[in-house]
Design a protein around this motif. Sequence first.
Motif, PDB file in Angstrom:
ATOM      1  N   SER A 133       0.827  -1.203   0.000  1.00 15.50           N
ATOM      2  CA  SER A 133       0.000   0.000   0.000  1.00 15.50           C
ATOM      3  C   SER A 133       0.860   1.251   0.000  1.00 15.50           C
ATOM      4  CB  SER A 133      -0.925  -0.003   1.218  1.00 15.50           C
ATOM      5  OG  SER A 133      -1.725   1.165   1.242  1.00 15.50           O
ATOM      6  N   VAL A 134       1.938   1.229   0.795  1.00 14.20           N
ATOM      7  CA  VAL A 134       2.854   2.374   0.809  1.00 14.20           C
ATOM      8  C   VAL A 134       3.504   2.563  -0.557  1.00 14.20           C
ATOM      9  CG1 VAL A 134       4.979   3.278   1.792  1.00 14.20           C
ATOM     10  CG2 VAL A 134       3.287   2.188   3.274  1.00 14.20           C
ATOM     11  N   THR A 135       3.933   1.409  -1.108  1.00 16.25           N
ATOM     12  CA  THR A 135       4.549   1.478  -2.437  1.00 16.25           C
ATOM     13  C   THR A 135       3.563   1.996  -3.474  1.00 16.25           C
ATOM     14  OG1 THR A 135       5.993  -0.371  -1.876  1.00 16.25           O
ATOM     15  CG2 THR A 135       5.722   0.144  -4.226  1.00 16.25           C
ATOM     16  N   ILE A 136       2.316   1.504  -3.377  1.00 15.77           N
ATOM     17  CA  ILE A 136       1.288   1.949  -4.325  1.00 15.77           C
ATOM     18  C   ILE A 136       1.039   3.440  -4.162  1.00 15.77           C
ATOM     19  CG2 ILE A 136      -1.173   1.784  -4.869  1.00 15.77           C
ATOM     20  CD1 ILE A 136      -0.956  -1.210  -4.229  1.00 15.77           C
ATOM     21  N   GLY A 137       1.027   3.908  -2.900  1.00 16.70           N
ATOM     22  CA  GLY A 137       0.836   5.338  -2.668  1.00 16.70           C
ATOM     23  C   GLY A 137       1.915   6.159  -3.335  1.00 16.70           C
ATOM     24  N   GLU A 138       3.168   5.704  -3.188  1.00 21.22           N
ATOM     25  CA  GLU A 138       4.270   6.419  -3.833  1.00 21.22           C
ATOM     26  C   GLU A 138       4.137   6.370  -5.343  1.00 21.22           C
ATOM     27  OE1 GLU A 138       7.656   4.468  -2.301  1.00 21.22           O
ATOM     28  OE2 GLU A 138       7.544   5.391  -0.298  1.00 21.22           O
ATOM     29  N   GLN A 139       3.781   5.181  -5.846  1.00 24.02           N
ATOM     30  CA  GLN A 139       3.634   5.037  -7.302  1.00 24.02           C
ATOM     31  C   GLN A 139       2.468   5.864  -7.826  1.00 24.02           C
ATOM     32  OE1 GLN A 139       3.355   0.792  -7.774  1.00 24.02           O
ATOM     33  NE2 GLN A 139       5.581   0.518  -7.786  1.00 24.02           N
ATOM     34  N   LEU A 140       1.382   5.918  -7.020  1.00 23.26           N
ATOM     35  CA  LEU A 140       0.244   6.742  -7.445  1.00 23.26           C
ATOM     36  C   LEU A 140       0.654   8.206  -7.556  1.00 23.26           C
ATOM     37  CD1 LEU A 140      -2.746   5.245  -5.421  1.00 23.26           C
ATOM     38  CD2 LEU A 140      -2.454   5.236  -7.894  1.00 23.26           C
ATOM     39  N   GLY A 141       1.475   8.658  -6.584  1.00 22.22           N
ATOM     40  CA  GLY A 141       1.959  10.029  -6.676  1.00 22.22           C
ATOM     41  C   GLY A 141       2.761  10.256  -7.935  1.00 22.22           C
ATOM     42  N   SER A 167      -5.263  13.977 -24.228  1.00 23.02           N
ATOM     43  CA  SER A 167      -5.259  15.001 -23.188  1.00 23.02           C
ATOM     44  C   SER A 167      -6.494  14.874 -22.300  1.00 23.02           C
ATOM     45  CB  SER A 167      -5.195  16.390 -23.837  1.00 23.02           C
ATOM     46  OG  SER A 167      -5.216  17.392 -22.848  1.00 23.02           O
ATOM     47  N   ASP A 168      -7.648  14.647 -22.939  1.00 29.12           N
ATOM     48  CA  ASP A 168      -8.882  14.459 -22.167  1.00 29.12           C
ATOM     49  C   ASP A 168      -8.781  13.226 -21.280  1.00 29.12           C
ATOM     50  OD1 ASP A 168      -9.863  16.707 -23.393  1.00 29.12           O
ATOM     51  OD2 ASP A 168     -10.982  15.588 -24.929  1.00 29.12           O
ATOM     52  N   ARG A 169      -8.227  12.135 -21.858  1.00 24.81           N
ATOM     53  CA  ARG A 169      -8.112  10.909 -21.065  1.00 24.81           C
ATOM     54  C   ARG A 169      -7.117  11.091 -19.922  1.00 24.81           C
ATOM     55  NH1 ARG A 169      -7.969   6.360 -25.919  1.00 24.81           N
ATOM     56  NH2 ARG A 169     -10.175   6.541 -26.500  1.00 24.81           N
ATOM     57  N   ALA A 170      -6.023  11.836 -20.182  1.00 26.04           N
ATOM     58  CA  ALA A 170      -5.056  12.085 -19.114  1.00 26.04           C
ATOM     59  C   ALA A 170      -5.706  12.872 -17.986  1.00 26.04           C
ATOM     60  CB  ALA A 170      -3.849  12.840 -19.673  1.00 26.04           C
ATOM     61  N   ALA A 171      -6.552  13.834 -18.364  1.00 22.03           N
ATOM     62  CA  ALA A 171      -7.270  14.583 -17.335  1.00 22.03           C
ATOM     63  C   ALA A 171      -8.203  13.661 -16.558  1.00 22.03           C
ATOM     64  CB  ALA A 171      -8.047  15.734 -17.983  1.00 22.03           C
ATOM     65  N   ASP A 177      -9.379  10.020 -11.826  1.00 22.89           N
ATOM     66  CA  ASP A 177      -9.437   8.652 -11.290  1.00 22.89           C
ATOM     67  C   ASP A 177      -8.379   8.438 -10.220  1.00 22.89           C
ATOM     68  OD1 ASP A 177     -11.504   8.142 -13.011  1.00 22.89           O
ATOM     69  OD2 ASP A 177     -10.248   7.169 -14.539  1.00 22.89           O
ATOM     70  N   LEU A 178      -7.182   8.979 -10.461  1.00 19.83           N
ATOM     71  CA  LEU A 178      -6.113   8.824  -9.475  1.00 19.83           C
ATOM     72  C   LEU A 178      -6.470   9.521  -8.163  1.00 19.83           C
ATOM     73  CD1 LEU A 178      -2.935   9.321 -11.693  1.00 19.83           C
ATOM     74  CD2 LEU A 178      -3.671   7.225 -10.571  1.00 19.83           C
ATOM     75  N   SER A 179      -7.135  10.635  -8.268  1.00 19.19           N
ATOM     76  CA  SER A 179      -7.562  11.321  -7.043  1.00 19.19           C
ATOM     77  C   SER A 179      -8.521  10.446  -6.256  1.00 19.19           C
ATOM     78  CB  SER A 179      -8.225  12.655  -7.400  1.00 19.19           C
ATOM     79  OG  SER A 179      -7.303  13.518  -8.056  1.00 19.19           O
ATOM     80  N   GLU A 180      -9.445   9.800  -6.978  1.00 19.62           N
ATOM     81  CA  GLU A 180     -10.376   8.895  -6.309  1.00 19.62           C
ATOM     82  C   GLU A 180      -9.644   7.688  -5.721  1.00 19.62           C
ATOM     83  OE1 GLU A 180     -13.396   7.852  -9.063  1.00 19.62           O
ATOM     84  OE2 GLU A 180     -14.145   9.890  -9.326  1.00 19.62           O
ATOM     85  N   ILE A 181      -8.662   7.171  -6.493  1.00 16.76           N
ATOM     86  CA  ILE A 181      -7.910   6.015  -5.999  1.00 16.76           C
ATOM     87  C   ILE A 181      -7.127   6.386  -4.746  1.00 16.76           C
ATOM     88  CG2 ILE A 181      -6.011   4.447  -6.537  1.00 16.76           C
ATOM     89  CD1 ILE A 181      -6.942   4.496  -9.443  1.00 16.76           C
ATOM     90  N   ARG A 182      -6.514   7.575  -4.759  1.00 22.47           N
ATOM     91  CA  ARG A 182      -5.771   8.005  -3.578  1.00 22.47           C
ATOM     92  C   ARG A 182      -6.680   8.129  -2.368  1.00 22.47           C
ATOM     93  NH1 ARG A 182      -3.207  11.404  -7.143  1.00 22.47           N
ATOM     94  NH2 ARG A 182      -4.452  13.163  -6.471  1.00 22.47           N
TER      95      ARG A 182
END
Length: 536
Positions: free
Chosen positions: A36-44, A266-270, A275-280
């Motif tokens: 989970s810690v690793t995933i958190g770092e990777q998510l960042g 660009s739209d998908r990256a946004a 999604d990453l915000s929700e995952i975090r």
Amino acid sequence: MASEHYPSVPDQSTAVTEERAVANAQGALDVVQAASVTIGEQLGEIDDRAAAQATDAQWIADEVSSLSATIEEIAATATEVSEQSQRATEAADDGREAAADAIESMDEVRELGQAVATEVAALQDRVDSIADALAGIDRIADQTNMLALNASIEAARAGNASDTDGFAVVADEIKGLAEESQQQAEEIDATLAAVRDATDDTVEQLDAAIDGIDAGAEQVTTAMARLDDVADTVAETAEGIASVSTATDEQATTSEAIAQRCETVSDRAAAIEDDLSEIRAARSEQTAMLDEIDDVLAAAEADRQDRLADAPTVSTGVDGLDALCGGGLVMGGQAVIRYADDTQIDGAIAQLCATAVAADQAVSLTPPPSLDRSTLAAAFTATDRSLADALDGDDLFVLDAFGNWDARYNVFDLDRTSLAAANETTATRRDAPLVIVGNIQGEIRLMGEQAAREARYKNDDGVFEPHDTVVNVINDDAVPATLAAFYSGAADQELTLRRTDGSEYLTLTASPRGTVDEKQPVSHLSDPPFLRVREN
């Protein structure tokens, strides 16, 4: 069977099994928390990259749009140049046709000039004939003068005036005609001389004109050849520009498509950023829940650690190691020995097995690939036991995971016999508490990581007794870090052998007793006990 020699209280057996299940859960939770810690770092990192990707994609889209406009301008210019080249080709064709007409006209003029020259040459011949005739007239006039002179002489000689007067008159007339003829001949000769001079000038001019016509014809021919080259070059240029124009049009279309794709990216990256915000957020919630579970498991594990702190121990037979572990390995506990390829673990494992058998315990050994029969036999010989007797007496069971041992009684080839079947046979034949020396590298080779983990739970669930001691040997250079972390997290005791600055050190990294996290140097011996742990 074990139950015949070591009857156990059902409640105690169930409690130990539950404790081991808690320990396994603790190990799994440690892995999940680390992940989970690793995933958190990777998510960042992913979030940063996604933001950068969105920015880059938008920049690319803008640049491609600008490039597309530029390409369209180039295409328009290329089309205009192609049209101009086409017009130049047509003009070159017209010039070539005009040059051909000029050459044809010059050929006709040259033929006419040559015809005139022929006529002038004929005229020169006629003038020469007239000149010859005039020369004859001159001779006749001269002879006539001579005759008139002779007649006058003869008349003077005759003496008769009447006879000579008529003759003299005739002679004078002849002389006059001769003089007149000579005069006219001289005039005609002068005229002929003028005609001849004029004719010569005309011939010279005609020759010069013909030479000029020939030179002009050659120049026109050369010009036409060059016009042909120019026309061919212009035609090739026109074709090339037409191809460029077509390719540029296609490139413009492709650029527009790329620009659209970039905008989509660009739209998908946004969207990925969202999604990453929700995952975090979900991961933060999950981390909190894992912490709660960790607290519950830690409380349950504390009871087990308190019990193991007072439990009997199994001697390793290695000088200084029992003292490091607070008396030895905890009987009924789970231990992990971790090492690397640049260290020597075989002697310590051989000594542990021989010492346990000498203390009236049974041993299930899955040897590392480097542990040979001679080292193990030497360890047994030092305890007044033999390797063969230990196998024959159901005191030692060898589970061969690497195909290095000859199959015989109580030596199981795990390529032919499953690990579960070998463990069942071992649990049935042994008549003493069992020390299980497992090898995680060998289990992964046979079953894979997931099945090896599942086998761990299956073995704990009724295959072995609560008083049996588990020692899992892990080669960190061969076992995945996540699986090694799982076993370490579930271990009651953990020993780590590492080489630093040319020397080997042993550290007790986890234990309910002993000196934890103190790194102690080790030395290797050529004879049993093969290993010595020295105090700092």
